[in-house]
Scaffold this active site. Sequence first.
Site, PDB file in Angstrom:
ATOM      1  N   LEU A  95     123.117  53.942 112.946  1.00 58.28           N
ATOM      2  CA  LEU A  95     124.071  54.866 113.548  1.00 58.28           C
ATOM      3  C   LEU A  95     124.266  54.507 115.022  1.00 58.28           C
ATOM      4  O   LEU A  95     123.359  54.001 115.675  1.00 58.28           O
ATOM      5  CB  LEU A  95     123.561  56.304 113.425  1.00 58.28           C
ATOM      6  CG  LEU A  95     123.460  56.834 111.991  1.00 58.28           C
ATOM      7  CD1 LEU A  95     122.867  58.237 112.002  1.00 58.28           C
ATOM      8  CD2 LEU A  95     124.816  56.813 111.301  1.00 58.28           C
ATOM      9  N   HIS A 111     111.305  55.407 106.322  1.00 56.39           N
ATOM     10  CA  HIS A 111     111.219  53.942 106.287  1.00 56.39           C
ATOM     11  C   HIS A 111     110.009  53.535 105.435  1.00 56.39           C
ATOM     12  O   HIS A 111     108.924  54.103 105.594  1.00 56.39           O
ATOM     13  CB  HIS A 111     111.053  53.416 107.724  1.00 56.39           C
ATOM     14  CG  HIS A 111     110.937  51.929 107.779  1.00 56.39           C
ATOM     15  ND1 HIS A 111     112.023  51.104 107.576  1.00 56.39           N
ATOM     16  CD2 HIS A 111     109.870  51.115 107.983  1.00 56.39           C
ATOM     17  CE1 HIS A 111     111.611  49.838 107.650  1.00 56.39           C
ATOM     18  NE2 HIS A 111     110.323  49.822 107.898  1.00 56.39           N
ATOM     19  N   ASP A 143     116.576  57.074 117.038  1.00 52.85           N
ATOM     20  CA  ASP A 143     117.129  56.776 118.359  1.00 52.85           C
ATOM     21  C   ASP A 143     118.026  55.544 118.233  1.00 52.85           C
ATOM     22  O   ASP A 143     118.379  55.144 117.120  1.00 52.85           O
ATOM     23  CB  ASP A 143     116.009  56.615 119.401  1.00 52.85           C
ATOM     24  CG  ASP A 143     115.139  55.391 119.143  1.00 52.85           C
ATOM     25  OD1 ASP A 143     115.473  54.584 118.237  1.00 52.85           O
ATOM     26  OD2 ASP A 143     114.125  55.233 119.844  1.00 52.85           O
ATOM     27  N   GLY A 145     117.460  52.413 118.571  1.00 51.83           N
ATOM     28  CA  GLY A 145     116.895  51.156 118.072  1.00 51.83           C
ATOM     29  C   GLY A 145     116.808  51.098 116.554  1.00 51.83           C
ATOM     30  O   GLY A 145     117.176  52.031 115.845  1.00 51.83           O
TER      31      GLY A 145
HETATM   32  C1  GRF Z   1     113.510  54.198 100.509  1.00 53.42           C
HETATM   33  O1  GRF Z   1     112.286  53.522 100.307  1.00 53.42           O
HETATM   34  C2  GRF Z   1     113.942  54.115 101.935  1.00 53.42           C
HETATM   35  O2  GRF Z   1     112.911  54.239 102.855  1.00 53.42           O
HETATM   36  C3  GRF Z   1     114.509  52.725 101.962  1.00 53.42           C
HETATM   37  O3  GRF Z   1     115.248  52.633 100.759  1.00 53.42           O
HETATM   38  C4  GRF Z   1     114.658  53.491  99.807  1.00 53.42           C
HETATM   39  C5  GRF Z   1     115.726  54.443  99.356  1.00 53.42           C
HETATM   40  O4  GRF Z   1     115.441  54.962  98.108  1.00 53.42           O
HETATM   41  N1  GRF Z   1     115.274  52.478 103.134  1.00 53.42           N
HETATM   42  P1  GRF Z   1     116.359  56.070  97.427  1.00 53.42           P
HETATM   43  O5  GRF Z   1     117.814  55.641  97.553  1.00 53.42           O
HETATM   44  O6  GRF Z   1     116.101  57.388  98.089  1.00 53.42           O
HETATM   45  O7  GRF Z   1     115.923  56.063  95.989  1.00 53.42           O
END
Ligand code: GRF
Length: 191
Positions: A95, A111, A143, A145
């Site tokens: 974003l 994440h 944020d 980054g």
């Molecule tokens: C999650 O592990 C998220 O952290 C990563 O992609 C996955 C998304 O899974 N960026 P979903 O679309 O909620 O099943």
Amino acid sequence: MNDFTCVVFISGTGSNLRAILEAIEKGALAGVKVAAVIADVDAPGLSFARDRGIPAHVVPLADYSTREDWNRALVDCTAHYAPDLVVLAGFMRLLGAPMLEAFRGRIINTHPALLPAFPGAHGVRDALNYGVKVTGATVIDVDEGVDTGAIIDQRALTIRPGESEEELHERIKVIEREMLVDVIARRARNE
Ligand code: GRF
């Protein structure tokens, strides 16, 4: 009690979104409401919103001439629901300033690695390739980054010998979903 209103952003299968919606349905997220779901692509996970009559919007970056314009469109779409919290739940794009300024301190992201290790789009693969023995999931405040915001919560798990990226990611997603629901519950209680 007034609703604690969330707008959830997704790009993929939406299992985190589904976990939030199911927690609400089970009464495990008192007062929390998902007012809308926004995706940057026609993500399969949008069906979890559509099936429940929750507004589901697709706002593709490619429809706008600049990232700034796309961000402004996201702000307009999001602000319509006056969210207390914007939840990036597997939203695979960065974003920019318009979104960050409009919702500063009210955007969280999940994440699939233990930040600050292995930021970016391939946190699971990068952890496996590095050879760490423990990885996990992190929820952060968003944020400017790439996965650099303040850490709100983390959960860890031990990598099994010979585990594939897909197997590991599925196990991470189990603890990630629980954590994300917990974090939203705490925010809703103002903790
Ligand atoms: C999650 O592990 C998220 O952290 C990563 O992609 C996955 C998304 O899974 N960026 P979903 O679309 O909620 O099943």
